[in-house]
Scaffold this motif. Structure first.
Motif, PDB file in Angstrom:
ATOM      1  N   ASP A 127       0.817  -1.209   0.000  1.00 54.24           N
ATOM      2  CA  ASP A 127       0.000   0.000   0.000  1.00 54.24           C
ATOM      3  C   ASP A 127       0.854   1.263   0.000  1.00 54.24           C
ATOM      4  OD1 ASP A 127      -2.621   1.350   0.288  1.00 54.24           O
ATOM      5  OD2 ASP A 127      -1.817   1.954   2.245  1.00 54.24           O
ATOM      6  N   GLN A 128       2.011   1.200   0.693  1.00 52.91           N
ATOM      7  CA  GLN A 128       2.925   2.344   0.784  1.00 52.91           C
ATOM      8  C   GLN A 128       4.337   1.869   0.422  1.00 52.91           C
ATOM      9  OE1 GLN A 128       2.250   5.466   1.435  1.00 52.91           O
ATOM     10  NE2 GLN A 128       0.219   5.471   2.374  1.00 52.91           N
ATOM     11  N   PRO A 129       4.659   1.779  -0.871  1.00 52.68           N
ATOM     12  CA  PRO A 129       5.973   1.247  -1.283  1.00 52.68           C
ATOM     13  C   PRO A 129       7.157   1.998  -0.688  1.00 52.68           C
ATOM     14  CG  PRO A 129       4.479   1.384  -3.155  1.00 52.68           C
ATOM     15  CD  PRO A 129       3.805   2.096  -2.008  1.00 52.68           C
ATOM     16  N   ILE A 130       6.961   3.279  -0.383  1.00 53.07           N
ATOM     17  CA  ILE A 130       8.060   4.063   0.183  1.00 53.07           C
ATOM     18  C   ILE A 130       8.529   3.508   1.517  1.00 53.07           C
ATOM     19  CG2 ILE A 130       6.549   5.665   1.428  1.00 53.07           C
ATOM     20  CD1 ILE A 130       9.849   6.518  -0.385  1.00 53.07           C
ATOM     21  N   LEU A 131       7.671   2.722   2.160  1.00 55.54           N
ATOM     22  CA  LEU A 131       8.048   2.154   3.461  1.00 55.54           C
ATOM     23  C   LEU A 131       9.233   1.211   3.318  1.00 55.54           C
ATOM     24  CD1 LEU A 131       7.217   2.215   6.438  1.00 55.54           C
ATOM     25  CD2 LEU A 131       5.776   0.225   6.021  1.00 55.54           C
ATOM     26  N   GLY A 132       9.389   0.597   2.162  1.00 55.33           N
ATOM     27  CA  GLY A 132      10.543  -0.266   1.927  1.00 55.33           C
ATOM     28  C   GLY A 132      11.852   0.482   2.075  1.00 55.33           C
ATOM     29  N   VAL A 133      11.847   1.755   1.699  1.00 52.17           N
ATOM     30  CA  VAL A 133      13.040   2.593   1.849  1.00 52.17           C
ATOM     31  C   VAL A 133      13.353   2.791   3.329  1.00 52.17           C
ATOM     32  CG1 VAL A 133      14.048   4.856   1.386  1.00 52.17           C
ATOM     33  CG2 VAL A 133      12.599   3.755  -0.336  1.00 52.17           C
ATOM     34  N   PHE A 134      12.314   3.003   4.126  1.00 53.59           N
ATOM     35  CA  PHE A 134      12.526   3.170   5.567  1.00 53.59           C
ATOM     36  C   PHE A 134      13.058   1.879   6.187  1.00 53.59           C
ATOM     37  CE2 PHE A 134       9.492   6.617   4.774  1.00 53.59           C
ATOM     38  CZ  PHE A 134      10.095   7.658   5.452  1.00 53.59           C
ATOM     39  N   PHE A 135      12.554   0.736   5.741  1.00 50.49           N
ATOM     40  CA  PHE A 135      13.080  -0.545   6.222  1.00 50.49           C
ATOM     41  C   PHE A 135      14.577  -0.629   5.947  1.00 50.49           C
ATOM     42  CE2 PHE A 135       8.745  -2.790   5.504  1.00 50.49           C
ATOM     43  CZ  PHE A 135       8.318  -2.361   6.751  1.00 50.49           C
ATOM     44  N   ALA A 136      14.964  -0.285   4.721  1.00 45.27           N
ATOM     45  CA  ALA A 136      16.381  -0.370   4.339  1.00 45.27           C
ATOM     46  C   ALA A 136      17.239   0.599   5.146  1.00 45.27           C
ATOM     47  CB  ALA A 136      16.524  -0.089   2.840  1.00 45.27           C
ATOM     48  N   LEU A 137      16.753   1.827   5.316  1.00 44.53           N
ATOM     49  CA  LEU A 137      17.525   2.821   6.058  1.00 44.53           C
ATOM     50  C   LEU A 137      17.719   2.419   7.515  1.00 44.53           C
ATOM     51  CD1 LEU A 137      15.968   6.149   4.702  1.00 44.53           C
ATOM     52  CD2 LEU A 137      18.228   5.202   4.184  1.00 44.53           C
ATOM     53  N   SER A 138      16.756   1.692   8.073  1.00 46.41           N
ATOM     54  CA  SER A 138      16.836   1.331   9.488  1.00 46.41           C
ATOM     55  C   SER A 138      17.986   0.377   9.794  1.00 46.41           C
ATOM     56  CB  SER A 138      15.515   0.706   9.947  1.00 46.41           C
ATOM     57  OG  SER A 138      15.340  -0.592   9.395  1.00 46.41           O
ATOM     58  N   VAL A 139      18.482  -0.350   8.784  1.00 49.07           N
ATOM     59  CA  VAL A 139      19.557  -1.318   9.028  1.00 49.07           C
ATOM     60  C   VAL A 139      20.919  -0.801   8.591  1.00 49.07           C
ATOM     61  CG1 VAL A 139      17.987  -3.281   8.858  1.00 49.07           C
ATOM     62  CG2 VAL A 139      19.213  -2.518   6.826  1.00 49.07           C
ATOM     63  N   VAL A 140      20.966   0.430   8.058  1.00 49.96           N
ATOM     64  CA  VAL A 140      22.246   0.947   7.548  1.00 49.96           C
ATOM     65  C   VAL A 140      23.327   1.001   8.636  1.00 49.96           C
ATOM     66  CG1 VAL A 140      23.397   2.994   6.614  1.00 49.96           C
ATOM     67  CG2 VAL A 140      21.277   2.170   5.582  1.00 49.96           C
ATOM     68  N   PRO A 141      23.060   1.584   9.827  1.00 47.14           N
ATOM     69  CA  PRO A 141      24.125   1.608  10.844  1.00 47.14           C
ATOM     70  C   PRO A 141      24.592   0.202  11.247  1.00 47.14           C
ATOM     71  CG  PRO A 141      22.383   3.158  11.408  1.00 47.14           C
ATOM     72  CD  PRO A 141      21.864   2.324  10.282  1.00 47.14           C
ATOM     73  N   ALA A 142      23.650  -0.730  11.420  1.00 48.98           N
ATOM     74  CA  ALA A 142      24.029  -2.099  11.777  1.00 48.98           C
ATOM     75  C   ALA A 142      24.836  -2.740  10.655  1.00 48.98           C
ATOM     76  CB  ALA A 142      22.775  -2.925  12.081  1.00 48.98           C
ATOM     77  N   LEU A 143      24.449  -2.473   9.409  1.00 46.67           N
ATOM     78  CA  LEU A 143      25.178  -3.012   8.259  1.00 46.67           C
ATOM     79  C   LEU A 143      26.602  -2.478   8.206  1.00 46.67           C
ATOM     80  CD1 LEU A 143      25.273  -4.572   5.581  1.00 46.67           C
ATOM     81  CD2 LEU A 143      24.316  -2.545   4.461  1.00 46.67           C
ATOM     82  N   LEU A 144      26.769  -1.202   8.447  1.00 46.36           N
ATOM     83  CA  LEU A 144      28.110  -0.605   8.440  1.00 46.36           C
ATOM     84  C   LEU A 144      28.983  -1.189   9.550  1.00 46.36           C
ATOM     85  CD1 LEU A 144      27.239   3.149   7.739  1.00 46.36           C
ATOM     86  CD2 LEU A 144      28.168   1.459   6.140  1.00 46.36           C
ATOM     87  N   LEU A 145      28.386  -1.396  10.711  1.00 43.43           N
ATOM     88  CA  LEU A 145      29.146  -1.972  11.816  1.00 43.43           C
ATOM     89  C   LEU A 145      29.537  -3.414  11.511  1.00 43.43           C
ATOM     90  CD1 LEU A 145      30.326  -1.759  14.629  1.00 43.43           C
ATOM     91  CD2 LEU A 145      28.070  -2.318  15.565  1.00 43.43           C
ATOM     92  N   ALA A 146      28.602  -4.190  10.946  1.00 46.25           N
ATOM     93  CA  ALA A 146      28.912  -5.574  10.574  1.00 46.25           C
ATOM     94  C   ALA A 146      30.014  -5.611   9.515  1.00 46.25           C
ATOM     95  CB  ALA A 146      27.654  -6.276  10.062  1.00 46.25           C
ATOM     96  N   ALA A 147      29.976  -4.659   8.584  1.00 40.16           N
ATOM     97  CA  ALA A 147      31.016  -4.586   7.559  1.00 40.16           C
ATOM     98  C   ALA A 147      32.375  -4.264   8.177  1.00 40.16           C
ATOM     99  CB  ALA A 147      30.648  -3.521   6.519  1.00 40.16           C
ATOM    100  N   PHE A 148      32.387  -3.405   9.183  1.00 37.37           N
ATOM    101  CA  PHE A 148      33.639  -3.085   9.875  1.00 37.37           C
ATOM    102  C   PHE A 148      34.221  -4.324  10.558  1.00 37.37           C
ATOM    103  CE2 PHE A 148      35.732  -2.019  13.898  1.00 37.37           C
ATOM    104  CZ  PHE A 148      36.800  -1.259  13.429  1.00 37.37           C
ATOM    105  N   GLY A 158      23.472  -2.474  18.337  1.00 39.70           N
ATOM    106  CA  GLY A 158      23.624  -3.250  19.563  1.00 39.70           C
ATOM    107  C   GLY A 158      23.525  -4.744  19.301  1.00 39.70           C
ATOM    108  N   HIS A 159      22.583  -5.152  18.462  1.00 42.52           N
ATOM    109  CA  HIS A 159      22.437  -6.571  18.136  1.00 42.52           C
ATOM    110  C   HIS A 159      23.719  -7.113  17.498  1.00 42.52           C
ATOM    111  CE1 HIS A 159      18.368  -7.540  19.237  1.00 42.52           C
ATOM    112  NE2 HIS A 159      17.887  -6.486  18.614  1.00 42.52           N
ATOM    113  N   VAL A 160      24.315  -6.318  16.624  1.00 43.45           N
ATOM    114  CA  VAL A 160      25.551  -6.748  15.959  1.00 43.45           C
ATOM    115  C   VAL A 160      26.680  -6.915  16.975  1.00 43.45           C
ATOM    116  CG1 VAL A 160      27.319  -6.066  14.282  1.00 43.45           C
ATOM    117  CG2 VAL A 160      24.887  -5.688  13.769  1.00 43.45           C
ATOM    118  N   ILE A 161      26.816  -5.960  17.879  1.00 44.91           N
ATOM    119  CA  ILE A 161      27.903  -6.005  18.867  1.00 44.91           C
ATOM    120  C   ILE A 161      27.733  -7.191  19.810  1.00 44.91           C
ATOM    121  CG2 ILE A 161      28.953  -4.788  20.815  1.00 44.91           C
ATOM    122  CD1 ILE A 161      28.132  -2.155  19.411  1.00 44.91           C
ATOM    123  N   TYR A 162      26.534  -7.377  20.343  1.00 42.78           N
ATOM    124  CA  TYR A 162      26.316  -8.440  21.325  1.00 42.78           C
ATOM    125  C   TYR A 162      26.591  -9.817  20.722  1.00 42.78           C
ATOM    126  CZ  TYR A 162      23.485  -4.545  23.137  1.00 42.78           C
ATOM    127  OH  TYR A 162      23.033  -3.312  23.536  1.00 42.78           O
TER     128      TYR A 162
END
Length: 335
Positions: A70-91, A223-227
């Motif tokens: 119904d709101q395709p733009i929400l997929g962008v918000f889903f993706a943005l929400s994991v960016v910091p965790a993704l960067l930390l996992a990449a580090f 936090g999930h990535v670190i723990y």
């Protein structure tokens, strides 16, 4: 691990046939049937567990999928929400100084964490009603006895069932890498569920609500990535110290679960105290506390990874630069 041998096998000649005495391999029809039945049960149980996890995951993602439709733009918000965790996992992945891990195995660990996260969701939902009903200490007990241990256990399970058994898992630090990826997978599905649940209850102000909950989940993800990277590091130690494998896994889970429980128990209280003591708003106090908490625990993990990297460089440097002694006429010839 070296196979232990029965006394008969130790003292018998190498040519002696000890089948069904002290050794065994499938020979007879019943042997082969028993072997096949065990394999079917073993793989069948794994299949059933994965199937149940898949069904629960699909049911949990049904509502987010409808909202995105119904709101395709929400997929962008889903993706943005994991960016910091993704960067930390990449580090953390880049911190692996040994060998690069196969992309397929990293993706599989991520997906397994997504599937197994649903088990934690079910357990948390059931236990929440019982423990949080206890006055004063109910929430604390819930976070320390249920949320922390269960969520860290399912993330570690995502590493244990596949990556841990793979030949590419050939160094202690690999445990931290795969643990971080499992934490990323857990954070991803948790973010989707929380964001979708928040948006579903909003009748007006879609973008404001989506931005707010996405920012909140983006802060929680690292936090999930670190723990789980901490727990994964001890899983790596366990693989290469089989005598103490059990205690090492328990130690890693205890540390990760305790830190996780501490975060959940304090994040709803400390920011309010900080905003009362200092001239900052509740939102800024919350952000500051989460960043400071993750930084402190992240530094603990960073020191472990740095110590491993320094030691690895030192032993490799010694191996490569230490010249072999010259032969003398009294030394035996080397082949």
């Amino acid at each position: 691990m070296k196979r232990r041998r029965d006394l008969v096998e130790r003292f018998a000649d190498d040519e002696a046939d000890l089948y069904d005495i002290s050794t065994w391999e499938p020979r007879s029809l019943l042997d082969r049937f028993s072997y096949g039945l065990y394999a079917a049960i073993n793989y069948g149980l794994h299949g059933i567990v994965l199937l149940v996890a898949f069904v629960i995951t699909i049911s949990l993602l049904a509502s987010p999928a409808l909202i995105v439709a119904d709101q395709p733009i929400l997929g962008v918000f889903f993706a943005l929400s994991v960016v910091p965790a993704l960067l930390l996992a990449a580090f953390i992945w880049r911190s692996d100084i040994t060998t690069s891990e196969p992309l397929g195995l990293l993706v599989a660990t991520f997906l397994l964490a997504v599937l197994f996260a649903t088990f934690a969701a079910v357990v948390n939902s059931v236990a929440s009603f019982r423990l949080q009903a206890i006055p004063v200490v109910g929430s604390i007990l819930f976070f320390y006895l249920v949320v922390g241990p269960v969520e860290e256990a399912v993330k570690l399970l995502a590493v244990r069932v596949l990556a841990y058994r793979n030949a590419s898992f050939d160094a202690v630090i690999d445990g931290a890498v795969y643990g971080a990826i499992a934490g990323l997978g857990f954070a991803a599905i948790e973010n989707v569920i929380y964001i979708a649940g928040t948006i579903a209850d909003v009748e007006a102000g879609f973008f404001a609500a989506a931005t707010g909950i996405t920012t909140l989940r983006a802060l929680v993800g690292p936090g999930h990535v670190i723990y789980s990277a901490i727990a994964g590091y001890y899983l790596g130690l366990a693989k290469f110290n089989p005598r103490y494998a059990g205690p090492l896994v328990v130690k890693g889970l205890l540390i990760a679960a305790f830190v996780h429980g501490t975060y959940n128990s304090t994040v709803g209280v400390v920011p309010s105290i900080l905003s009362g003591l200092f001239p900052v708003g509740p939102e800024l106090a919350f952000v500051g506390y989460v960043v400071a908490f993750d930084a402190a625990i992240g530094y603990y993990l960073y020191r472990k990874l740095s110590r491993y990297r320094r030691t690895y460089r030192a032993v490799r440097s010694h191996e490569e630069t230490d010249p072999a002694p010259e032969l003398t006429e009294f030394d035996p010839a080397r082949r």
